[in-house]
Design an enzyme around this catalytic site. Structure first.
Site, mmCIF file in Angstrom:
data_model
loop_
_atom_site.group_PDB
_atom_site.id
_atom_site.type_symbol
_atom_site.label_atom_id
_atom_site.label_comp_id
_atom_site.label_asym_id
_atom_site.label_seq_id
_atom_site.Cartn_x
_atom_site.Cartn_y
_atom_site.Cartn_z
ATOM 1 N N ASP A 99 -8.938 5.118 -4.462
ATOM 2 C CA ASP A 99 -8.543 4.579 -3.162
ATOM 3 C C ASP A 99 -9.261 5.343 -2.059
ATOM 4 O O ASP A 99 -9.389 6.564 -2.136
ATOM 5 C CB ASP A 99 -7.023 4.735 -2.984
ATOM 6 C CG ASP A 99 -6.339 3.424 -2.688
ATOM 7 O OD1 ASP A 99 -6.465 2.949 -1.538
ATOM 8 O OD2 ASP A 99 -5.696 2.870 -3.594
ATOM 9 N N HIS A 146 0.504 -2.246 -5.671
ATOM 10 C CA HIS A 146 1.565 -1.289 -5.375
ATOM 11 C C HIS A 146 2.336 -1.623 -4.104
ATOM 12 O O HIS A 146 3.306 -0.954 -3.774
ATOM 13 C CB HIS A 146 0.956 0.111 -5.259
ATOM 14 C CG HIS A 146 0.027 0.190 -4.084
ATOM 15 N ND1 HIS A 146 -1.167 -0.508 -4.045
ATOM 16 C CD2 HIS A 146 0.129 0.826 -2.900
ATOM 17 C CE1 HIS A 146 -1.745 -0.281 -2.881
ATOM 18 N NE2 HIS A 146 -0.986 0.526 -2.168
ATOM 19 N N ASP A 147 1.871 -2.616 -3.349
ATOM 20 C CA ASP A 147 2.549 -3.007 -2.110
ATOM 21 C C ASP A 147 3.349 -4.300 -2.272
ATOM 22 O O ASP A 147 3.847 -4.845 -1.282
ATOM 23 C CB ASP A 147 1.531 -3.245 -0.985
ATOM 24 C CG ASP A 147 0.854 -1.968 -0.540
ATOM 25 O OD1 ASP A 147 1.457 -0.887 -0.667
ATOM 26 O OD2 ASP A 147 -0.297 -2.059 -0.051
ATOM 27 N N GLU A 185 -9.157 -3.940 1.503
ATOM 28 C CA GLU A 185 -7.858 -4.565 1.756
ATOM 29 C C GLU A 185 -7.912 -5.234 3.125
ATOM 30 O O GLU A 185 -8.101 -4.556 4.126
ATOM 31 C CB GLU A 185 -6.774 -3.477 1.734
ATOM 32 C CG GLU A 185 -5.396 -4.047 1.880
ATOM 33 C CD GLU A 185 -4.356 -3.014 2.304
ATOM 34 O OE1 GLU A 185 -3.178 -3.215 2.005
ATOM 35 O OE2 GLU A 185 -4.724 -2.009 2.941
ATOM 36 N N ASP A 215 -8.798 1.032 1.686
ATOM 37 C CA ASP A 215 -7.499 0.803 2.318
ATOM 38 C C ASP A 215 -7.660 0.263 3.744
ATOM 39 O O ASP A 215 -8.524 0.725 4.485
ATOM 40 C CB ASP A 215 -6.775 2.162 2.358
ATOM 41 C CG ASP A 215 -5.325 2.062 2.768
ATOM 42 O OD1 ASP A 215 -4.551 1.472 2.013
ATOM 43 O OD2 ASP A 215 -4.971 2.603 3.836
HETATM 44 C C1 GLC Z 1 -2.315 0.025 2.626
HETATM 45 C C2 GLC Z 1 -1.738 0.570 1.350
HETATM 46 C C3 GLC Z 1 -0.304 0.894 1.586
HETATM 47 C C4 GLC Z 1 -0.215 1.920 2.676
HETATM 48 C C5 GLC Z 1 -1.010 1.511 3.914
HETATM 49 C C6 GLC Z 1 -1.254 2.662 4.827
HETATM 50 O O1 GLC Z 1 -1.704 -1.131 3.022
HETATM 51 O O2 GLC Z 1 -1.942 -0.329 0.309
HETATM 52 O O3 GLC Z 1 0.348 1.317 0.432
HETATM 53 O O4 GLC Z 1 1.107 2.139 3.043
HETATM 54 O O5 GLC Z 1 -2.259 0.992 3.605
HETATM 55 O O6 GLC Z 1 -2.238 3.496 4.302
#
Ligand code: GLC
Ligand code: CA
Length: 592
Positions: free
Chosen positions: A113, A354-355, A277, A220
């Protein structure tokens, strides 16, 4: 339809040049919850290494490890205090080296990540930045003076709400200014406008790990680095709320493409894969610019269309469970599938990470009698869509949401926790409002992805020898676990294995093919063609707990649809209806 005919629109099907990551299957691991090797109740790096043969046995070709970096864990590792070291309870740099070489020796790739929109407040850069207004790193984060309202009360520089239901600004007493954080107060946003900051990010977060041998990054919050000039107020959508959602302002800001091109150049000497993302990006041309091969920015992105289905619009939890229809899901899938039609872009297929809460609980049925069929049917959907395929730990055994009767105290995530507290504050703990909030959390929260992986039916589901695991082990661990499914031909796990083999065998159709939905408006079944230059596949899925009529499209000349794989056993004919949550994949065979 003639057997060898091309589909109506041209078969562009993305740029099929043989990049390793296009045909790849990525298995995502959440270190805290995957496998605890030393009995402290928390997963760790050695735990991951001990399961690489298992991951490979599913048919995965790459692993993605969620943040393993040193961190005070306010957002479970997405708040990094040092990019160049490992969170001690997870292990050491040596353990990461062993994991990387453990992957490579098995022919697996590994991506990690990359969290560079913000750091932890404990990162030395922020510690320096906040130490004084004249510190050379002051400008590495986003500091602004206070504003004052008509009553002379100090207020933040703008009205933005963070992603975790709070104000996006925190006041710093020592230097008398606010700093911006799109997530927790413990996650200050880096100032990407400063070229020196960007250079430091590239060296510490990217090159350090590329030199160690990782094969790329899941990037991310990839579209939030460039903030709009002057940080304007967000439009007031909820007049009752003090802070307003501002994603349309801070996502896809003016310098995003420039920053991503620069980052691409840093990675160019290595054979990497990047997947960004990409939330809040309805504008198709923006998305294409990120992922078109010619633009040289990112290899692919995770769009949010599918995982947002059924979520509230003002806030994620502003909804009731199962608040969606199948045509809405089809439209969402179409958005990411169509990205590669007639373009040089690439896309992704995924339903969990994971989200996200568990896909069986959200999109099919986690009732005991339907769980397994639902898991297989969703596996068929995921594994027949074009793009790089991502599987989240536990998805391959059909793990489901946490039980409904677990109290709110079992939810550990800052996102669900803050939302629940926010509702309590805003309604003076009104029981009806709190029950509604809990129902939404029970359906959608990130915690459902984060309880421990279920390996077997020993205590703690084989995740840890320690009865005190950092999150509670699921009540159904005895029924849903890897060991039991290994031994069962009909398990969700073994279906995934077969499905991934089929995906590979028909890669031109299933990984690269042109996707075309047949029953857009049907609320019960979901059917689509996948087409390549010289063949076609038909997928039919029943999204209900009842049998549904099945009428296969007519193949006019010289061909027939042969069943390649079904989620049910097919010993007899009975092809005219789909059983509850059944999925089938047909291949069009031409008669010669
Ligand atoms: C992304 C991650 C998440 C995190 C956020 C802040 O959305 O997937 O888990 O809380 O970024 O870094
Ligand atoms: Ca451990």
């Amino acid at each position: 339809m003639a057997c060898t005919a091309q589909p109506a629109t041209s078969v562009a099907a993305g740029n099929t040049q043989g990049k390793w990551w296009k045909d790849g299957v990525v298995y995502q691991v959440y270190p805290a919850s995957f496998m605890d090797s030393n009995g402290d109740g928390l997963g760790d790096i050695r735990g991951i290494t001990s399961k690489l043969d298992y991951i490979k046995s599913i048919g995965a070709t790459t692993i993605w490890v969620c943040p393993h970096y040193d961190s005070p864990q306010f957002d479970l590792g997405y708040d990094i205090s040092d990019y160049e070291s490992v969170f001690p309870p997870y292990g050491t740099l040596q353990d990461m080296d062993d994991l990387i070489s453990g992957c490579h020796s098995r022919g697996l790739k590994i991506i990690v990540d990359l969290v560079i929109n913000h750091t932890s407040y404990l990162h030395k850069w922020f510690q320096e930045s906040r130490s004084s207004k004249s510190n050379p790193k002051r400008d590495w984060y986003i500091w602004r003076p206070a504003k004052y309202n008509a009553n002379g009360r100090r207020i933040p520089p703008n009205n933005w709400r963070s992603n975790f239901s709070t104000n996006a600004w925190t006041w710093d007493e020592a230097t008398q200014e606010y700093y911006l954080h799109l997530f927790c107060p413990e996650q200050p946003d880096l100032n990407w406008e400063n070229p020196e900051t960007r250079k430091a990010i590239y060296a510490s977060a990217i090159e350090f790990w590329l030199k160690k041998g990782v094969d790329g990054f899941r990037v991310d919050t990839v579209n939030m680095y460039s903030k709009p000039k002057d940080l304007p107020d967000a439009p007031i959508i909820n007049p009752k709320a003090e802070h307003q959602g501002a994603a349309s302002l801070y996502c896809n800001g003016p310098r995003m493409h420039e920053f991503l091109s620069e980052m691409h150049d840093v990675m160019a000497p290595y054979d990497t894969m990047t997947v960004g993302e990409c939330p809040n990006t309805p504008d198709r041309s923006k998305v294409l610019k990120y992922v078109s091969a010619a633009e040289k920015q990112l290899d692919m992105v995770f769009l949010f269309d599918v995982v947002d289905v059924g979520q509230g619009t003002e806030t994620k939890y502003d909804t009731t469970p199962r608040n969606w229809t199948l045509p809405v899901l089809k439209k969402a899938v179409n958005n990411s599938q169509s990205l590669i039609i007639g373009t040089d872009a690439w896309t992704t297929s995924f339903m969990e990470n994971h989200d996200q809460a568990r896909s069986i609980s959200r999109f099919a049925s986690d009732a005991p009698e339907h769980r397994v069929h639902s898991g297989r049917m969703l596996a068929m959907l995921n594994a027949t869509l074009s793009g790089t395929l991502f599987i989240y730990q536990g998805q391959e055994i059909g793990m489901i949401n946490m039980p409904e009767d677990w109290p709110i105290e079992e939810y550990k995530d800052v996102e669900s926790g803050n939302f629940y507290k926010y509702v309590a504050r805003a309604t003076n703990s009104d029981p009806v409002a709190l029950a509604k909030a809990k129902a939404a959390i029970q359906h959608l929260s990130r915690d459902h992805a984060r309880y421990p992986m279920c390996w077997d039916s020993t205590p703690q589901g084989g995740f840890s020898t320690n009865p005190k695991t950092w999150m509670r082990v699921h009540d159904l661990t005895d029924e849903i676990n890897v060991a039991q499914q290994e031994a069962d031909e009909g398990s969700v796990l073994n279906f995934w294995r077969r499905m991934l083999k089929v995906r590979q065998d028909y890669s031109k159709l299933l990984v690269h093919g042109y996707y075309e939905v047949l029953d857009e408006k049907n609320e019960h079944t979901y059917s689509y063609w996948k087409t390549s230059k010289d063949s076609r596949a038909l997928v039919v899925l029943n999204f209900t707990h009842r049998a549904q009529d099945l009428e296969l499209p007519k193949v006019e000349t010289g061909g027939r649809l042969n069943l390649a794989i079904s989620t049910y056993e097919h010993s007899t004919g009975a092809f005219d209806s789909l059983r509850p949550y059944e999925g089938r994949l047909y291949i069009l065979e031409c008669e010669t």
